[in-house]
Design an enzyme around this catalytic site. Sequence first.
Site, short mmCIF file in Angstrom:
data_model
loop_
_atom_site.label_atom_id
_atom_site.label_comp_id
_atom_site.label_asym_id
_atom_site.label_seq_id
_atom_site.Cartn_x
_atom_site.Cartn_y
_atom_site.Cartn_z
N LYS A 149 43.12 55.01 -75.50
CA LYS A 149 44.03 54.77 -76.63
C LYS A 149 45.27 55.63 -76.45
CE LYS A 149 44.10 54.66 -81.70
NZ LYS A 149 43.31 54.95 -82.92
N LYS A 192 43.68 50.25 -75.77
CA LYS A 192 44.55 50.02 -76.92
C LYS A 192 45.81 50.85 -76.75
CE LYS A 192 44.64 50.37 -81.98
NZ LYS A 192 43.91 50.77 -83.20
#
Length: 327
Positions: free
Chosen positions: A198, A250
Site C-alpha cells: 500500500k 493498492k
Amino acid sequence: MPGFPEVRPRRLRSSEAVRRLVAETSLEPRQLILPMFVREGAREPIAIKSMPGVVQHTRDTARKAIAEAAQLGLGGVMLFGVPTSKDPEGSGALDPNGILNVAIRDAVSEAGDALLVMSDLCLDEFTSHGHCGVLDSAGRVDNDATLSLYAEMGVAQATAGAHVVGPSGMMDGQVGVIRKALDAAGFIDTVILAYAVKYASAFFGPFREAVDSSLTGDRKTYQQDNANARDAIREVDLDIAEGADIVMVKPALPYLDIVRQIRDHVTVPVAAYNISGEYAMVEAAAANGWIDRDKAILETLTSIRRAGADTILTYWATEVAQKLRYR
C-alpha cells in the site's frame, strides 16, 4: 515481417467473434469486489461529491446493495464504517455495536454464504486524528500499541460474521498478530486479505471524503514510498510468512508493474484495489466528454487483470457485472 503475406496477425482481430475467441484476459463478476461505505445514523444515502455515483449508505440501502451484489455473482463486498463520533484510540472499531460491526452483521444476514463479506481492518475511519494507528506522546503512530488493537478488531469483525478481514494499516507485524488472535478465538477459517503493498498515494484523495477522514499531515512513515519496488516484494513475503491468505496491491493503475511482479513472485491469490482517485479521473473525464466512459471502465479493469490481479476491488463492480451478463 518474416512470413508476410502468409503470416497476418490481423486475422485474429478481424471480428468481434474471433477477438472474443482468442482473448487472453477475462473479466468476470466473480473477480470483482465492491467497496461500500455505511454511515452510522444515516436516514438516506449521502452522495460523495468527488466520486459520482458512490454514496455513504444507510443500513437499509447497504442491505439492498449487498443483495444485488450477491444476485450478480460478485466475489464479495468490502465494508467500511463511517461513525458519527471518533476518539484518539478509535474505540468505535472495537465496539460490537459500532457501525462497521453492525454493517457486517447486516451483510451476512442479507447474503449468507452467497457472497463473501469482507471488512476493512484499520483504525483510520475511527480515530479523531485520522491515522491508521494510535499515537505516542510525540504524536507518532505507535506500531506495537496499534497491533494489539488490530488483534481485537479482527476478532470483533470475525465475531460479527466477516468471512474475510482486510488489514490495511501497514503496521509491521499486523498480519501475524491478527492471525494468532483469530485462531485463538476459534476463527481458524477466517481469511486474511492483507493490504501487503500500500503506497502513500495522491490518488487516495476522494476516499478521504468517503470516510469523512480527520487526517492532518500524511502517512508516509508507514505507507510505502512510490519510488520503491523491491520494498513491495519484502512486504509481501513478510505478510505471507505471517499467515496472509491473499495479498493486495493498492493503488492499482499507477502500480501495474508491482502487480505483475507480485503475481510472478507468489503462489497465493493477488488482489488489486482500483481506488477512489482512479475512479474519479475516469468519471470526471467522461463527464466532460473527453473519453468514452463505458469503454474506459472495461479497459481499466482489464488492464489490472492483465497485469496479474486475480481479484479487483472496484467501485464499478456492480455496474460492470450487469454489463458482463449481456456481452
